[in-house]
Enzyme design. Structure first.
Site, mmCIF file in Angstrom:
data_model
loop_
_atom_site.group_PDB
_atom_site.id
_atom_site.type_symbol
_atom_site.label_atom_id
_atom_site.label_comp_id
_atom_site.label_asym_id
_atom_site.label_seq_id
_atom_site.Cartn_x
_atom_site.Cartn_y
_atom_site.Cartn_z
ATOM 1 N N TYR A 124 -88.752 56.369 0.837
ATOM 2 C CA TYR A 124 -89.572 55.705 2.217
ATOM 3 C C TYR A 124 -91.048 55.649 2.176
ATOM 4 C CZ TYR A 124 -90.357 54.689 7.050
ATOM 5 O OH TYR A 124 -90.697 53.648 8.091
ATOM 6 N N SER B 183 -95.788 51.682 7.223
ATOM 7 C CA SER B 183 -95.680 53.301 8.362
ATOM 8 C C SER B 183 -96.788 53.916 8.295
ATOM 9 C CB SER B 183 -94.295 53.925 8.073
ATOM 10 O OG SER B 183 -94.153 54.680 8.157
ATOM 11 N N GLY C 165 -85.572 41.486 10.921
ATOM 12 C CA GLY C 165 -84.825 42.656 12.047
ATOM 13 C C GLY C 165 -85.853 42.843 12.572
ATOM 14 N N ALA C 166 -84.954 41.359 14.273
ATOM 15 C CA ALA C 166 -85.396 41.035 15.466
ATOM 16 C C ALA C 166 -84.082 41.716 16.568
ATOM 17 C CB ALA C 166 -86.333 40.583 15.021
ATOM 18 N N SER C 167 -83.396 42.717 15.779
ATOM 19 C CA SER C 167 -81.816 42.529 17.046
ATOM 20 C C SER C 167 -82.555 44.113 17.910
ATOM 21 C CB SER C 167 -81.115 42.870 15.984
ATOM 22 O OG SER C 167 -80.801 43.673 15.197
ATOM 23 N N ILE D 283 -92.261 55.686 16.674
ATOM 24 C CA ILE D 283 -92.661 54.689 18.064
ATOM 25 C C ILE D 283 -90.495 54.749 17.856
ATOM 26 C CG2 ILE D 283 -92.690 52.045 18.501
ATOM 27 C CD1 ILE D 283 -94.803 53.055 17.613
ATOM 28 N N ALA E 152 -92.600 55.591 -0.259
ATOM 29 C CA ALA E 152 -93.458 55.239 -1.242
ATOM 30 C C ALA E 152 -92.475 53.563 -1.590
ATOM 31 C CB ALA E 152 -92.104 55.881 -2.765
ATOM 32 N N ASN F 232 -90.612 43.089 9.232
ATOM 33 C CA ASN F 232 -90.172 44.197 10.144
ATOM 34 C C ASN F 232 -89.049 44.887 8.942
ATOM 35 O OD1 ASN F 232 -90.482 45.945 12.214
ATOM 36 N ND2 ASN F 232 -88.273 45.336 12.455
ATOM 37 N N ASN G 179 -79.466 39.678 4.948
ATOM 38 C CA ASN G 179 -80.152 40.315 4.220
ATOM 39 C C ASN G 179 -81.133 40.310 3.623
ATOM 40 O OD1 ASN G 179 -80.751 42.884 2.696
ATOM 41 N ND2 ASN G 179 -77.575 42.849 1.846
HETATM 42 P P1 NAP Z 1 -84.813 49.865 14.102
HETATM 43 O O1 NAP Z 1 -84.561 50.585 15.769
HETATM 44 O O2 NAP Z 1 -83.414 51.181 13.086
HETATM 45 O O3 NAP Z 1 -84.562 48.105 13.659
HETATM 46 C C1 NAP Z 1 -84.188 47.673 12.361
HETATM 47 C C2 NAP Z 1 -84.142 46.298 12.180
HETATM 48 O O4 NAP Z 1 -84.266 46.570 10.531
HETATM 49 C C3 NAP Z 1 -82.757 46.536 12.884
HETATM 50 O O5 NAP Z 1 -82.978 45.312 13.020
HETATM 51 C C4 NAP Z 1 -81.456 45.450 11.955
HETATM 52 O O6 NAP Z 1 -80.851 45.216 11.759
HETATM 53 C C5 NAP Z 1 -82.836 45.396 10.956
HETATM 54 N N1 NAP Z 1 -82.219 45.469 9.152
HETATM 55 C C6 NAP Z 1 -81.448 47.026 8.827
HETATM 56 N N2 NAP Z 1 -81.778 46.230 7.525
HETATM 57 C C7 NAP Z 1 -81.413 45.350 7.288
HETATM 58 C C8 NAP Z 1 -81.419 44.258 5.978
HETATM 59 N N3 NAP Z 1 -81.124 44.864 5.197
HETATM 60 N N4 NAP Z 1 -81.368 43.151 6.245
HETATM 61 C C9 NAP Z 1 -82.329 42.252 7.058
HETATM 62 N N5 NAP Z 1 -82.071 42.976 8.436
HETATM 63 C C10 NAP Z 1 -82.253 44.270 8.484
HETATM 64 O O7 NAP Z 1 -85.781 50.181 13.395
HETATM 65 P P2 NAP Z 1 -87.186 50.488 13.995
HETATM 66 O O8 NAP Z 1 -88.123 51.533 14.321
HETATM 67 O O9 NAP Z 1 -87.176 48.867 14.621
HETATM 68 O O10 NAP Z 1 -88.394 50.444 13.018
HETATM 69 C C11 NAP Z 1 -88.922 48.599 12.381
HETATM 70 C C12 NAP Z 1 -90.142 48.980 11.348
HETATM 71 O O11 NAP Z 1 -90.866 49.872 11.551
HETATM 72 C C13 NAP Z 1 -89.061 49.137 9.632
HETATM 73 O O12 NAP Z 1 -89.614 48.382 9.103
HETATM 74 C C14 NAP Z 1 -89.672 50.423 10.587
HETATM 75 O O13 NAP Z 1 -90.054 51.406 9.457
HETATM 76 C C15 NAP Z 1 -91.050 50.776 10.554
HETATM 77 N N6 NAP Z 1 -91.423 52.206 10.960
HETATM 78 C C16 NAP Z 1 -90.995 52.597 12.773
HETATM 79 C C17 NAP Z 1 -91.275 53.327 12.727
HETATM 80 C C18 NAP Z 1 -90.638 53.866 14.032
HETATM 81 O O14 NAP Z 1 -91.025 55.216 14.171
HETATM 82 N N7 NAP Z 1 -89.957 53.915 14.597
HETATM 83 C C19 NAP Z 1 -92.666 54.005 12.466
HETATM 84 C C20 NAP Z 1 -93.161 53.203 11.446
HETATM 85 C C21 NAP Z 1 -92.604 52.503 10.468
HETATM 86 P P3 NAP Z 1 -79.550 45.722 12.623
HETATM 87 O O15 NAP Z 1 -79.946 45.546 14.075
HETATM 88 O O16 NAP Z 1 -78.498 44.240 12.209
HETATM 89 O O17 NAP Z 1 -78.700 46.687 11.407
#
Ligand code: NAP
Length: 260
Positions: free
Chosen positions: A166, A153, A23-25, A199, A168, A101, A74
């Site tokens: 989420y 998280s 998930g590094a896009s 974040i 859980a 991630n 996926n």
């Molecule tokens: P984000 O901006 O929504 O990015 C999510 C990433 O996961 C994207 O690269 C997406 O790919 C990929 N993804 C989603 N579903 C997927 C699947 N089924 N298979 C493969 N890749 C998948 O999220 P983020 O905020 O950067 O979060 C990253 C991590 O940090 C997550 O685990 C999230 O729960 C955790 N987190 C975030 C926060 C926050 O406040 N942002 C807080 C606590 C924890 P596409 O771009 O192709 O959709």
């Protein structure tokens, strides 16, 4: 701006290492992939749908002078994970750092959650960690060590009223981190989790556009503001480095003081 500061701070701790960041896009995964590359690692990255964004990240990694393998994957499907791990084996035959991630968030009242909501949430956020850790283990075993970093998280520690499924799943990530740290220690593999708070990413925008305003969040966070993706990436780079070689089964909170 904060990304530039982190760039200035970065060291060359990961030269010669190979990493996979799921998930590094965009968001936190993108920041981690770029930070690991800046620290000297070659980085494989995956995305679910946003191919163009992932290819932009891949180009940025290559501009840093590092190799990058960029693939759709996926994280919730074993065949898809296995295909990616096979590609890494064929291309590099090595993996030193796995960052689990990729994740999704859904905000919905408990009473309205469906079986599908529950299953999707647990599959993408928790089963993914099981699948990716299990499928990469032979590579780690083969070379006598490595490190896994799981992104949990603060919700996994505190619970979440609008995202209990989420929370859980993210609590499960912490438990799985502790279990796999014990299971994989004999092969020299360390396993740790990072628990981010608020974040600024697309996921954060989902929260601020539905359940909590930016002002609510600023009041809630002792440091008075949301964090940035490079703040999480800095912790990941530390855990990926040999500076963290005696740390395993732990959770690093990157949350501006929300939980402590
Ligand atoms: P984000 O901006 O929504 O990015 C999510 C990433 O996961 C994207 O690269 C997406 O790919 C990929 N993804 C989603 N579903 C997927 C699947 N089924 N298979 C493969 N890749 C998948 O999220 P983020 O905020 O950067 O979060 C990253 C991590 O940090 C997550 O685990 C999230 O729960 C955790 N987190 C975030 C926060 C926050 O406040 N942002 C807080 C606590 C924890 P596409 O771009 O192709 O959709």
């Amino acid at each position: 701006m904060s990304e530039i500061k982190h760039t200035e701070l970065s060291m060359n701790r990961l030269a010669g290492k190979f990493a996979l960041v799921t998930g590094a896009s965009r968001g936190i995964g993108r920041a981690i992939a770029l930070r690991l590359a800046r620290e000297g690692a070659d980085v494989a990255i995956t995305y679910a749908q946003n191919r163009e964004m992932a290819e932009t990240v891949a180009a940025e990694i290559q501009t840093l002078g590092r190799r990058c393998l960029c693939r759709q994957m996926n994280v919730a499907q074993r065949d898809s994970v296995r295909t990616m791990v096979t590609a890494i084996r064929e291309r590099w035959n090595r993996l030193d750092i796995l960052v689990n991630n990729a994740g999704i968030l859904q905000l919905k009242p408990f009473a309205e959650l469906t079986d599908v909501d529950w299953d999707d949430m647990l599959a993408v956020n928790l089963k993914s960690v099981f699948l990716c850790s299990q499928e990469t283990l032979p590579l780690f075993k083969n070379q006598g060590g490595g490190t896994i970093i799981n992104i949990s998280s603060v919700g996994g520690q505190t619970g979440g009223t609008m995202s209990p499924h989420y929370a859980a799943a993210k609590a499960g990530v912490i438990s799985l981190t502790k279990s796999t740290a014990k299971i994989m220690a004999p092969w020299g593999v360390t396993v740790n989790a990072i628990a981010p708070g608020y974040i600024r990413t697309d996921m954060y925008d989902t929260i601020t556009s539905t359940t909590e305003s930016e002002a609510d969040i600023e009041r809630k966070v002792p440091l008075g503001k949301a964090g940035e993706a490079p703040d999480v990436a800095a912790a990941a780079a530390f855990l990926a480095s040999s500076d963290a070689r005696y740390i395993t089964g732990q959770v690093i909170n990157v949350n501006g003081g929300v939980f402590v």
